[in-house]
Design a protein around this motif. Structure first.
Motif, PDB file in Angstrom:
ATOM      1  N   GLU A 163      -1.963  -0.746  13.802  1.00 17.56           N
ATOM      2  CA  GLU A 163      -1.241   0.258  14.489  1.00 17.56           C
ATOM      3  C   GLU A 163      -0.078   0.917  13.639  1.00 17.56           C
ATOM      4  OE1 GLU A 163      -2.342   1.154  17.331  1.00 17.56           O
ATOM      5  OE2 GLU A 163      -4.233   0.083  16.597  1.00 17.56           O
ATOM      6  N   ARG A 164       0.274   0.294  12.620  1.00 16.55           N
ATOM      7  CA  ARG A 164       1.547   0.654  12.036  1.00 16.55           C
ATOM      8  C   ARG A 164       1.094   1.991  11.041  1.00 16.55           C
ATOM      9  NH1 ARG A 164       4.302  -1.983   6.969  1.00 16.55           N
ATOM     10  NH2 ARG A 164       6.051  -0.669   6.616  1.00 16.55           N
ATOM     11  N   VAL A 165       2.072   2.910  11.226  1.00 13.07           N
ATOM     12  CA  VAL A 165       1.937   4.336  10.566  1.00 13.07           C
ATOM     13  C   VAL A 165       2.720   4.118   9.242  1.00 13.07           C
ATOM     14  CG1 VAL A 165       2.190   6.860  10.317  1.00 13.07           C
ATOM     15  CG2 VAL A 165       1.493   5.705  12.355  1.00 13.07           C
ATOM     16  N   VAL A 166       2.071   4.153   8.005  1.00 16.63           N
ATOM     17  CA  VAL A 166       2.642   3.755   7.012  1.00 16.63           C
ATOM     18  C   VAL A 166       3.553   5.077   6.334  1.00 16.63           C
ATOM     19  CG1 VAL A 166       2.309   3.218   4.473  1.00 16.63           C
ATOM     20  CG2 VAL A 166       1.180   1.895   6.197  1.00 16.63           C
ATOM     21  N   ARG A 167       2.614   6.261   6.604  1.00 16.83           N
ATOM     22  CA  ARG A 167       2.970   7.515   6.197  1.00 16.83           C
ATOM     23  C   ARG A 167       2.528   8.444   7.100  1.00 16.83           C
ATOM     24  NH1 ARG A 167       1.869  10.119   0.435  1.00 16.83           N
ATOM     25  NH2 ARG A 167      -0.074  10.368   1.331  1.00 16.83           N
ATOM     26  N   SER A 202      -2.317  13.755   3.243  1.00 16.70           N
ATOM     27  CA  SER A 202      -2.961  12.887   4.033  1.00 16.70           C
ATOM     28  C   SER A 202      -1.795  11.816   4.508  1.00 16.70           C
ATOM     29  CB  SER A 202      -4.119  12.108   3.373  1.00 16.70           C
ATOM     30  OG  SER A 202      -5.086  13.204   3.193  1.00 16.70           O
ATOM     31  N   GLY A 203      -1.843  11.278   5.869  1.00 17.96           N
ATOM     32  CA  GLY A 203      -1.120  10.177   6.172  1.00 17.96           C
ATOM     33  C   GLY A 203      -2.082   8.939   6.125  1.00 17.96           C
ATOM     34  N   PHE A 204      -1.460   7.807   6.232  1.00 16.88           N
ATOM     35  CA  PHE A 204      -2.182   6.509   6.259  1.00 16.88           C
ATOM     36  C   PHE A 204      -1.451   5.467   7.333  1.00 16.88           C
ATOM     37  CE2 PHE A 204      -2.506   8.373   2.167  1.00 16.88           C
ATOM     38  CZ  PHE A 204      -3.879   8.277   2.077  1.00 16.88           C
ATOM     39  N   ARG A 205      -2.411   4.766   7.802  1.00 21.38           N
ATOM     40  CA  ARG A 205      -1.810   3.796   8.620  1.00 21.38           C
ATOM     41  C   ARG A 205      -2.808   2.350   8.424  1.00 21.38           C
ATOM     42  NH1 ARG A 205      -2.862   4.657  14.860  1.00 21.38           N
ATOM     43  NH2 ARG A 205      -3.176   7.115  14.194  1.00 21.38           N
ATOM     44  N   ILE A 206      -2.032   1.432   8.849  1.00 24.70           N
ATOM     45  CA  ILE A 206      -2.589  -0.140   8.749  1.00 24.70           C
ATOM     46  C   ILE A 206      -2.471  -0.685  10.178  1.00 24.70           C
ATOM     47  CG2 ILE A 206      -2.420  -2.180   7.589  1.00 24.70           C
ATOM     48  CD1 ILE A 206      -1.241  -0.883   5.344  1.00 24.70           C
ATOM     49  N   GLY A 209      -7.530  -2.655   5.265  1.00 27.14           N
ATOM     50  CA  GLY A 209      -7.193  -1.959   6.529  1.00 27.14           C
ATOM     51  C   GLY A 209      -6.400  -0.658   6.555  1.00 27.14           C
ATOM     52  N   LEU A 210      -6.420  -0.113   5.250  1.00 25.42           N
ATOM     53  CA  LEU A 210      -6.036   1.125   5.205  1.00 25.42           C
ATOM     54  C   LEU A 210      -6.718   2.385   5.672  1.00 25.42           C
ATOM     55  CD1 LEU A 210      -3.012   2.371   3.766  1.00 25.42           C
ATOM     56  CD2 LEU A 210      -4.717   3.196   1.894  1.00 25.42           C
ATOM     57  N   LEU A 229       0.862  -1.254   0.081  1.00 22.59           N
ATOM     58  CA  LEU A 229       0.146  -0.105   0.038  1.00 22.59           C
ATOM     59  C   LEU A 229       0.889   1.203   0.021  1.00 22.59           C
ATOM     60  CD1 LEU A 229      -3.073  -1.055   2.523  1.00 22.59           C
ATOM     61  CD2 LEU A 229      -2.998  -1.242  -0.335  1.00 22.59           C
ATOM     62  N   GLN A 230       2.112   1.242   0.531  1.00 23.31           N
ATOM     63  CA  GLN A 230       3.047   2.292   0.619  1.00 23.31           C
ATOM     64  C   GLN A 230       3.373   2.633  -0.734  1.00 23.31           C
ATOM     65  OE1 GLN A 230       6.327   1.953   3.039  1.00 23.31           O
ATOM     66  NE2 GLN A 230       6.612   3.990   3.435  1.00 23.31           N
ATOM     67  N   THR A 231       3.478   1.661  -1.635  1.00 19.42           N
ATOM     68  CA  THR A 231       3.765   1.981  -3.043  1.00 19.42           C
ATOM     69  C   THR A 231       2.733   2.387  -3.712  1.00 19.42           C
ATOM     70  OG1 THR A 231       3.351  -0.379  -3.956  1.00 19.42           O
ATOM     71  CG2 THR A 231       5.634   0.096  -3.282  1.00 19.42           C
ATOM     72  N   LEU A 232       1.494   2.295  -3.340  1.00 17.58           N
ATOM     73  CA  LEU A 232       0.156   2.885  -4.042  1.00 17.58           C
ATOM     74  C   LEU A 232      -0.053   4.302  -3.482  1.00 17.58           C
ATOM     75  CD1 LEU A 232      -2.075  -0.241  -4.210  1.00 17.58           C
ATOM     76  CD2 LEU A 232      -0.734   0.951  -6.106  1.00 17.58           C
ATOM     77  N   LEU A 233       0.359   4.662  -2.396  1.00 18.42           N
ATOM     78  CA  LEU A 233       0.222   6.114  -1.883  1.00 18.42           C
ATOM     79  C   LEU A 233       0.278   7.250  -2.885  1.00 18.42           C
ATOM     80  CD1 LEU A 233       1.620   5.999   1.844  1.00 18.42           C
ATOM     81  CD2 LEU A 233      -0.611   5.521   0.885  1.00 18.42           C
ATOM     82  N   PRO A 234       1.094   7.114  -3.905  1.00 21.78           N
ATOM     83  CA  PRO A 234       1.338   8.435  -4.820  1.00 21.78           C
ATOM     84  C   PRO A 234       0.005   8.391  -5.472  1.00 21.78           C
ATOM     85  CG  PRO A 234       3.472   7.314  -4.664  1.00 21.78           C
ATOM     86  CD  PRO A 234       2.696   6.449  -3.834  1.00 21.78           C
ATOM     87  N   VAL A 235      -0.551   7.021  -5.753  1.00 15.63           N
ATOM     88  CA  VAL A 235      -1.633   7.236  -6.683  1.00 15.63           C
ATOM     89  C   VAL A 235      -2.790   7.570  -6.198  1.00 15.63           C
ATOM     90  CG1 VAL A 235      -3.274   5.536  -7.704  1.00 15.63           C
ATOM     91  CG2 VAL A 235      -0.855   4.988  -8.002  1.00 15.63           C
ATOM     92  N   PHE A 236      -2.856   7.378  -4.577  1.00 16.41           N
ATOM     93  CA  PHE A 236      -3.913   7.977  -3.874  1.00 16.41           C
ATOM     94  C   PHE A 236      -3.886   9.503  -3.478  1.00 16.41           C
ATOM     95  CE2 PHE A 236      -6.210   6.121   0.192  1.00 16.41           C
ATOM     96  CZ  PHE A 236      -6.775   5.251  -0.436  1.00 16.41           C
ATOM     97  N   ASP A 237      -2.634   9.919  -3.720  1.00 11.67           N
ATOM     98  CA  ASP A 237      -2.438  11.412  -3.692  1.00 11.67           C
ATOM     99  C   ASP A 237      -2.818  11.987  -5.040  1.00 11.67           C
ATOM    100  OD1 ASP A 237      -1.200  11.334  -1.172  1.00 11.67           O
ATOM    101  OD2 ASP A 237       0.933  11.179  -2.025  1.00 11.67           O
TER     102      ASP A 237
END
Length: 166
Positions: free
Chosen positions: A152-156, A146-150, A108-109, A69-77
């Protein structure tokens, strides 16, 4: 020393000696008791192993999902930017973007960072301070990214502006 040796034994001590004598007389009973104790220990070790592997499997799943999911975050942005620009009001691309977001949420994102939240350095990255009366001091006054978590882990962490008193 003689007093200790000449003192009569209690009934508990006498029965323990009798049980030891009975197992000494019956080696098969002693062997059965020993094997039963080994079996109980092995069973406890197996139960612990099952719980540990289940826990490790879930941790690995969360970690791998987080990396993907961290690799997909630029798409989310890009999707967020398109929504803010009004390009995702209708059409097939809006439908695809909604489906992608639904899939990621099911995995879970969750988003981190909303205006009015209490600033938390564990999940927010303060980029600037902003004097404002719209929110209380030390709260998020603007979300820059925006930040994201899965789980309890903060992805960004979310990049935010923090309100200060005017």
């Amino acid at each position: 020393m003689d007093d200790i040796l000449s003192t009569p034994q209690s009934t508990d001590a006498g029965s323990a000696d009798a049980g030891a004598a009975a197992t000494a007389e019956d080696p098969s009973a002693a062997l059965a008791a020993e094997r039963l104790e080994e079996l109980r220990r092995l069973q406890a070790e197996f139960v612990n192993f099952k719980h540990r592997t289940a826990r490790e499997k879930e941790q690995l799943r969360t970690f791998v999902t987080g990396d993907l999911l961290q690799t997909l975050l630029p798409v989310f942005d890009d999707i967020d930017a398109a929504r803010q620009a009004g390009d995702l009001a209708d059409g097939p691309f809006a439908s695809i973007a909604n489906k992608l977001e639904e899939i990621l949420v099911r995995q879970g994102l969750t988003r981190i960072g909303a205006v009015g939240e209490k600033f938390d350095p564990n999940v927010h990255e303060a980029v600037l301070q902003q004097p404002t009366s719209e929110v209380e001091p030390d709260q998020v006054s603007m979300v820059l990214r925006s930040g994201f978590r899965i789980g309890e882990r903060v992805v960004r962490p979310a990049q935010v502006a923090v309100a200060v008193a005017e």
